[in-house]
Motif scaffolding. Structure first.
Motif, PDB file in Angstrom:
ATOM      1  N   GLU A  86      25.977  31.926  47.627  1.00 42.66           N
ATOM      2  CA  GLU A  86      25.833  33.224  46.969  1.00 42.66           C
ATOM      3  C   GLU A  86      26.421  33.209  45.571  1.00 42.66           C
ATOM      4  O   GLU A  86      25.848  33.804  44.636  1.00 42.66           O
ATOM      5  CB  GLU A  86      26.510  34.298  47.821  1.00 42.66           C
ATOM      6  N   LEU A  87      27.559  32.529  45.395  1.00 38.19           N
ATOM      7  CA  LEU A  87      28.225  32.487  44.097  1.00 38.19           C
ATOM      8  C   LEU A  87      27.804  31.281  43.253  1.00 38.19           C
ATOM      9  O   LEU A  87      28.238  31.155  42.105  1.00 38.19           O
ATOM     10  CB  LEU A  87      29.745  32.484  44.298  1.00 38.19           C
ATOM     11  N   ALA A  88      26.970  30.416  43.829  1.00 39.69           N
ATOM     12  CA  ALA A  88      26.417  29.254  43.110  1.00 39.69           C
ATOM     13  C   ALA A  88      27.507  28.350  42.544  1.00 39.69           C
ATOM     14  O   ALA A  88      27.495  27.991  41.357  1.00 39.69           O
ATOM     15  CB  ALA A  88      25.466  29.708  42.003  1.00 39.69           C
ATOM     16  N   VAL A  89      28.467  27.968  43.395  1.00 40.67           N
ATOM     17  CA  VAL A  89      29.519  27.043  42.984  1.00 40.67           C
ATOM     18  C   VAL A  89      29.546  25.854  43.935  1.00 40.67           C
ATOM     19  O   VAL A  89      29.310  26.002  45.136  1.00 40.67           O
ATOM     20  CB  VAL A  89      30.912  27.725  42.949  1.00 40.67           C
ATOM     21  N   PRO A  90      29.834  24.666  43.416  1.00 39.43           N
ATOM     22  CA  PRO A  90      29.888  23.465  44.248  1.00 39.43           C
ATOM     23  C   PRO A  90      31.263  23.276  44.858  1.00 39.43           C
ATOM     24  O   PRO A  90      32.263  23.826  44.371  1.00 39.43           O
ATOM     25  CB  PRO A  90      29.579  22.349  43.246  1.00 39.43           C
ATOM     26  N   ARG A 116      30.320  30.254  57.254  1.00 42.86           N
ATOM     27  CA  ARG A 116      30.658  31.410  56.417  1.00 42.86           C
ATOM     28  C   ARG A 116      30.970  30.967  54.992  1.00 42.86           C
ATOM     29  O   ARG A 116      30.557  31.606  54.007  1.00 42.86           O
ATOM     30  CB  ARG A 116      31.852  32.123  57.045  1.00 42.86           C
ATOM     31  N   ILE A 117      31.685  29.860  54.856  1.00 40.80           N
ATOM     32  CA  ILE A 117      32.037  29.318  53.533  1.00 40.80           C
ATOM     33  C   ILE A 117      30.787  28.838  52.803  1.00 40.80           C
ATOM     34  O   ILE A 117      30.612  29.093  51.602  1.00 40.80           O
ATOM     35  CB  ILE A 117      33.064  28.180  53.694  1.00 40.80           C
ATOM     36  N   LEU A 118      29.896  28.140  53.493  1.00 39.24           N
ATOM     37  CA  LEU A 118      28.665  27.669  52.866  1.00 39.24           C
ATOM     38  C   LEU A 118      27.834  28.835  52.346  1.00 39.24           C
ATOM     39  O   LEU A 118      27.227  28.759  51.267  1.00 39.24           O
ATOM     40  CB  LEU A 118      27.860  26.822  53.853  1.00 39.24           C
ATOM     41  N   ALA A 159      39.333  37.126  49.775  1.00 39.29           N
ATOM     42  CA  ALA A 159      40.253  36.799  48.678  1.00 39.29           C
ATOM     43  C   ALA A 159      39.756  35.572  47.913  1.00 39.29           C
ATOM     44  O   ALA A 159      39.863  35.516  46.677  1.00 39.29           O
ATOM     45  CB  ALA A 159      41.656  36.562  49.220  1.00 39.29           C
ATOM     46  N   VAL A 160      39.217  34.582  48.624  1.00 39.83           N
ATOM     47  CA  VAL A 160      38.637  33.418  47.957  1.00 39.83           C
ATOM     48  C   VAL A 160      37.464  33.847  47.085  1.00 39.83           C
ATOM     49  O   VAL A 160      37.306  33.382  45.948  1.00 39.83           O
ATOM     50  CB  VAL A 160      38.204  32.352  48.992  1.00 39.83           C
ATOM     51  N   ARG A 161      36.625  34.725  47.615  1.00 39.61           N
ATOM     52  CA  ARG A 161      35.513  35.248  46.819  1.00 39.61           C
ATOM     53  C   ARG A 161      36.017  35.887  45.532  1.00 39.61           C
ATOM     54  O   ARG A 161      35.489  35.621  44.440  1.00 39.61           O
ATOM     55  CB  ARG A 161      34.727  36.277  47.626  1.00 39.61           C
ATOM     56  N   GLU A 162      37.036  36.720  45.657  1.00 48.77           N
ATOM     57  CA  GLU A 162      37.572  37.404  44.481  1.00 48.77           C
ATOM     58  C   GLU A 162      38.150  36.411  43.478  1.00 48.77           C
ATOM     59  O   GLU A 162      38.010  36.585  42.260  1.00 48.77           O
ATOM     60  CB  GLU A 162      38.628  38.417  44.919  1.00 48.77           C
ATOM     61  N   LEU A 163      38.785  35.364  43.980  1.00 45.07           N
ATOM     62  CA  LEU A 163      39.325  34.343  43.088  1.00 45.07           C
ATOM     63  C   LEU A 163      38.208  33.635  42.323  1.00 45.07           C
ATOM     64  O   LEU A 163      38.304  33.419  41.108  1.00 45.07           O
ATOM     65  CB  LEU A 163      40.128  33.326  43.901  1.00 45.07           C
ATOM     66  N   ILE A 164      37.144  33.251  43.023  1.00 42.57           N
ATOM     67  CA  ILE A 164      36.019  32.574  42.372  1.00 42.57           C
ATOM     68  C   ILE A 164      35.382  33.492  41.339  1.00 42.57           C
ATOM     69  O   ILE A 164      35.084  33.080  40.204  1.00 42.57           O
ATOM     70  CB  ILE A 164      34.981  32.124  43.417  1.00 42.57           C
ATOM     71  N   GLU A 165      35.177  34.738  41.699  1.00 42.97           N
ATOM     72  CA  GLU A 165      34.563  35.685  40.765  1.00 42.97           C
ATOM     73  C   GLU A 165      35.451  35.898  39.549  1.00 42.97           C
ATOM     74  O   GLU A 165      34.948  36.032  38.416  1.00 42.97           O
ATOM     75  CB  GLU A 165      34.282  37.005  41.480  1.00 42.97           C
ATOM     76  N   TYR A 166      36.765  35.914  39.756  1.00 45.99           N
ATOM     77  CA  TYR A 166      37.676  36.032  38.618  1.00 45.99           C
ATOM     78  C   TYR A 166      37.543  34.818  37.700  1.00 45.99           C
ATOM     79  O   TYR A 166      37.439  34.965  36.471  1.00 45.99           O
ATOM     80  CB  TYR A 166      39.117  36.174  39.092  1.00 45.99           C
ATOM     81  N   ALA A 167      37.521  33.622  38.286  1.00 42.67           N
ATOM     82  CA  ALA A 167      37.383  32.410  37.481  1.00 42.67           C
ATOM     83  C   ALA A 167      36.070  32.419  36.704  1.00 42.67           C
ATOM     84  O   ALA A 167      36.028  32.036  35.519  1.00 42.67           O
ATOM     85  CB  ALA A 167      37.469  31.175  38.381  1.00 42.67           C
ATOM     86  N   GLN A 168      35.006  32.860  37.351  1.00 43.25           N
ATOM     87  CA  GLN A 168      33.715  32.924  36.669  1.00 43.25           C
ATOM     88  C   GLN A 168      33.738  33.927  35.520  1.00 43.25           C
ATOM     89  O   GLN A 168      33.092  33.722  34.492  1.00 43.25           O
ATOM     90  CB  GLN A 168      32.622  33.287  37.665  1.00 43.25           C
ATOM     91  N   SER A 169      34.493  35.009  35.685  1.00 40.78           N
ATOM     92  CA  SER A 169      34.545  36.037  34.650  1.00 40.78           C
ATOM     93  C   SER A 169      35.357  35.614  33.430  1.00 40.78           C
ATOM     94  O   SER A 169      35.219  36.214  32.356  1.00 40.78           O
ATOM     95  CB  SER A 169      35.142  37.325  35.232  1.00 40.78           C
TER      96      SER A 169
END
Length: 289
Positions: free
Chosen positions: A60-64, A53-55, A240-250
């Motif tokens: 999808e978010l293209a982060v390493p 699920r994490i992979l 919540a992790v997804r939202e955190l990553i998207e926030y950082a990207q924004s």
């Protein structure tokens, strides 16, 4: 003058790290738990459900990301480490058995450390870095990292930016951690063995981590997030992790890196002055055992 720092011009660097402990922390607490099926299934959820699920999310978010895997886990699940690498992420050393180095003799720690290296070598997985089980590194830990040519450690808390350690055998880059950026403190719960007693709301955890990221953007720090697939692989938590990553990207001023790549940048950063590992002499007349 062109900035040649480990941040590469970003206000903060995010390292998403996943400790794929699976059953090892529980077995380290007592081998009798191998027969406790609820507990073993609770831990197996990590590599079997959480990691895929994490992979998918990372793709999808293209982060390493960097996945710290105990050698025992890689040995029991032979395709796990290779799958992580095939997705473009890093697999790093997280002991063999997940027994804390502080609970072992130097000889026992060496045997455990080298046994994990042998597992990854047999699977063709190149290892560049290390994280101690429970973050309980010793002087022997750092010496083993240097002796075996690994580039970095991620177990200590002496800063919130990368720093260089002078260790016998060669320098070690430290990518520091902190309890506030560990999902274990937020979500871990089992009645026996007791690994925690709080199951926090993902919304509150997200608020905590967003606030920390904003602070680190202000102070130009390393946001080294430590997640466990058996914990943060759960549905609401991963959202919540997804939202955190998207926030950082924004934010526009945050970059993402694998630990091995960040360690290489830190090693090349001439503004980072080498330090010695903590050396504290505790007078037994003041601090008795």
């Amino acid at each position: 003058m062109t900035e040649l720092s480990w941040r590469g011009g970003a206000a903060a660097v995010v390292t998403l790290t996943f400790d794929v402990d699976a059953e090892t922390p529980i077995l380290a607490a007592g081998r009798q738990y191998a027969d406790h099926l609820m507990v073993m299934s609770h831990q197996a959820y990590g590599p079997e459900v959480g990691v895929p699920r994490i992979l998918e999310l990372l793709a999808e978010l293209a982060v390493p990301a960097t996945f710290f895997v105990p050698g025992w886990v890689a040995e029991q699940r032979p395709g796990l480490a290779a799958t992580i690498v095939e997705h473009g992420h890093e697999v790093a050393h997280h002991s063999y058995s997940h027994r804390a180095p502080t609970s072992l003799t130097p000889a026992q720690e060496r045997a455990d450390f080298e046994r994990a290296l042998a597992v990854f070598d047999a699977q063709g997985i190149e290892i560049a870095g290390h994280r101690a089980a429970l973050w309980e590194a010793t002087r022997t830990t750092l010496e083993l990292i240097a002796e075996h040519g690994l580039a970095y450690d991620s177990s200590l808390m002496g800063d919130d930016r990368p720093y260089l350690l002078e260790v016998e055998g060669g320098p070690v880059t430290e990518l520091p951690v902190h309890w506030s950026l560990d999902d274990w403190e937020q979500y871990a719960y089992l009645p026996e063995p007791q690994i925690g007693s709080v199951i926090e709301s993902p919304r509150q955890v997200l608020e905590l981590w967003r606030a920390e990221l904003d602070g680190m953007r202000h102070y130009r720090c390393l946001f080294n997030l430590c997640l466990h697939p058996f914990l943060s692989g759960r549905p609401s938590r991963l959202l919540a992790v997804r939202e955190l990553i998207e926030y950082a990207q924004s934010c526009g001023d945050v970059s993402f890196a694998r630990c091995r790549d960040l360690a290489a940048l830190a090693r090349a950063d001439r503004t980072l002055r080498p330090r010695k590992p903590p050396s504290v002499v505790a007078d037994p007349t003041v601090y008795p055992d």
